[in-house]
Design an enzyme around this catalytic site. Structure first.
Site, short mmCIF file in Angstrom:
data_model
loop_
_atom_site.label_atom_id
_atom_site.label_comp_id
_atom_site.label_asym_id
_atom_site.label_seq_id
_atom_site.Cartn_x
_atom_site.Cartn_y
_atom_site.Cartn_z
N HIS A 137 0.80 -1.13 0.04
CA HIS A 137 -0.28 0.28 -0.06
C HIS A 137 0.41 1.36 0.15
O HIS A 137 0.38 2.34 0.30
CB HIS A 137 -0.79 -0.08 1.30
CG HIS A 137 -1.81 -0.36 1.04
ND1 HIS A 137 -2.58 -1.68 -0.33
CD2 HIS A 137 -3.03 -1.95 2.15
CE1 HIS A 137 -3.29 -2.33 -0.07
NE2 HIS A 137 -3.72 -2.69 1.25
N HIS A 176 -10.00 2.80 -0.26
CA HIS A 176 -9.94 2.01 0.80
C HIS A 176 -10.50 1.11 1.58
O HIS A 176 -10.93 1.19 2.86
CB HIS A 176 -8.53 1.07 1.35
CG HIS A 176 -8.11 -0.23 1.79
ND1 HIS A 176 -8.77 -0.55 3.24
CD2 HIS A 176 -7.20 -1.29 1.71
CE1 HIS A 176 -8.34 -2.21 3.10
NE2 HIS A 176 -6.84 -2.01 2.58
N GLU A 183 -11.65 -2.97 -3.32
CA GLU A 183 -10.83 -2.54 -3.58
C GLU A 183 -10.41 -2.57 -5.28
O GLU A 183 -10.11 -3.96 -5.82
CB GLU A 183 -9.40 -2.70 -2.82
CG GLU A 183 -9.35 -2.90 -1.28
CD GLU A 183 -8.23 -3.51 -0.66
OE1 GLU A 183 -7.24 -2.67 -1.37
OE2 GLU A 183 -8.91 -4.64 0.23
C1 GLA Z 1 -5.32 -4.92 1.73
C2 GLA Z 1 -4.41 -5.97 1.63
C3 GLA Z 1 -4.71 -7.27 2.72
C4 GLA Z 1 -4.41 -5.84 3.75
C5 GLA Z 1 -5.62 -4.49 3.79
C6 GLA Z 1 -4.98 -3.60 5.06
O1 GLA Z 1 -6.70 -5.41 1.80
O2 GLA Z 1 -4.12 -7.08 0.74
O3 GLA Z 1 -4.40 -7.54 3.53
O4 GLA Z 1 -3.02 -5.45 4.71
O5 GLA Z 1 -5.23 -3.90 2.74
O6 GLA Z 1 -4.76 -4.02 6.69
#
Ligand code: GLA
Length: 352
Positions: A111, A182, A316
């Site tokens: 991220h 997100h 997402e």
């Molecule tokens: C994304 C990742 C997850 C987790 C979330 C937030 O969806 O794929 O594994 O890290 O973000 O914590």
């Protein structure tokens, strides 16, 4: 019954790295209200009328800027970038140059790194109580990524109960970019238990299997005959505890589904029988990543209730994870002179 309200703007007045933080609210003619903050260009709340006309906040988050700064889960409602999801070993090369990123998820970069877009205070412009444009200029080399990246994320709330999110980015040097929103949703109302009783539909024939580090193996698997088949709607609970390797590796759903739908057709839907609220997701992005909140724990949300495992889910919309290292995935390279553009629509309706 919980009475949901938007957080108060005064509770979002803070200062971070010499920039003031704010809460911005938008309302439409159908009675829907949303709140956003410039800290991470986030969606804070979405109050949606339920089947009885009662406003229900379907987005997980906090009542104050302090809540976001102190949260265990840093990505609530956030704009995630420069590169959402994982890049294996925090490394990639572009035009024969190697780049190294922070490893903030085992050996992966996740991220956008430790100081990703979710941690920045964005500039903002509000238009007619209807749209907010957030701006951020990410300096060349920030979090290890090449090129100065100028990004705009705009949120619009229209009278059809759609939140339309548009992303634009330009760079002054070749770079990679992957942006998403997100938001965690709970269509029973945030903090109101888990989302396992939601009926989920994903109109995708294929998903991306992961290796033991949650990096795509590079294969594209048919959903047919697996727990990843959401082509007919099913309860999220149905296969979430199945003994399939792919479910075990992520401790639930944390996978990208291939999107071949045009922006006019929803790729994913979720529905809560309790409230009658249905969320539909439309996007120009080549995949939608379903994350079932597998690692949520302990944050206390807006209504004062704890967000536990499976307490929210994310759709997402994004390019495939680890694309910079995977030749066969749709490209994430952005060159000078090009404009990165993408769109996500979250539409809310009532199914009676
Ligand atoms: C994304 C990742 C997850 C987790 C979330 C937030 O969806 O794929 O594994 O890290 O973000 O914590």
């Amino acid at each position: 019954m919980t009475t949901y309200k938007l957080p108060l703007p005064k509770d979002f007045e803070g200062k971070l790295n010499n920039k003031n933080t704010h809460l911005i609210t938008l309302t439409n003619r159908a009675g829907m209200q949303i709140a956003l903050t410039d800290y991470g260009a986030r969606l804070v709340s979405a109050l949606v009328p339920d089947k009885n006309g009662n406003l229900t906040d379907v987005v997980l988050g906090f009542n104050s800027i302090q809540g976001y700064l102190n949260s265990v889960e840093p990505y609530h409602g956030a704009t995630v970038g420069r590169f959402c999801n994982r890049i294996a070993n925090g490394k990639f090369s572009l035009d024969a140059k190697d780049y190294t990123l922070a490893q903030n998820n085992g050996t992966n970069s996740l991220h956008g790194g430790i100081g990703g877009f979710h941690t920045k205070v964005w500039d903002r412009q509000v238009s007619f109580n209807k749209q907010v444009d957030f701006y951020y200029i990410s300096p060349d080399g920030e979090e290890g990524f090449p090129g100065e990246l100028r990004t705009t994320v705009s949120y619009e709330l229209n009278n059809e109960n759609e939140i339309i999110i548009k992303f634009r980015a330009i760079s002054n040097a070749p770079t990679v970019v992957n942006l998403t929103n997100h938001a965690y949703f709970n269509l029973n109302g945030e903090g109101n238990g888990d989302v396992l009783n939601h009926e989920v539909t994903i109109l995708s024939e294929e998903f991306l299997p992961l290796n033991e580090n949650q990096i795509p193996t590079g294969e594209i698997f048919p959903v047919e005959g697996t727990g990843f088949d959401f082509r007919q709607s099913k309860l999220l609970s149905k296969d979430i505890n199945s003994q399939e390797d792919q479910i075990i590796v992520a401790q639930g759903y944390d996978h990208s589904f291939v999107n071949n739908q045009p922006i006019s057709e929803p790729i994913a839907k979720a529905y809560s029988k309790e409230t009658g609220i249905e969320l539909q997701v439309f996007t120009t992005e080549p995949s939608v990543h379903l994350y079932s909140g597998n690692f949520l724990s302990n944050d206390e949300g807006k209504a004062g209730k704890k967000y536990l495992r499976f307490g929210g889910f994310c759709f997402e919309a994004q390019h495939y994870p680890d694309s910079p290292n995977q030749q066969d995935f749709p490209t994430v390279i952005l060159n000078p002179g090009e404009v990165f553009e993408s769109e996500i629509r979250y539409k809310f309706c009532i199914r009676k």
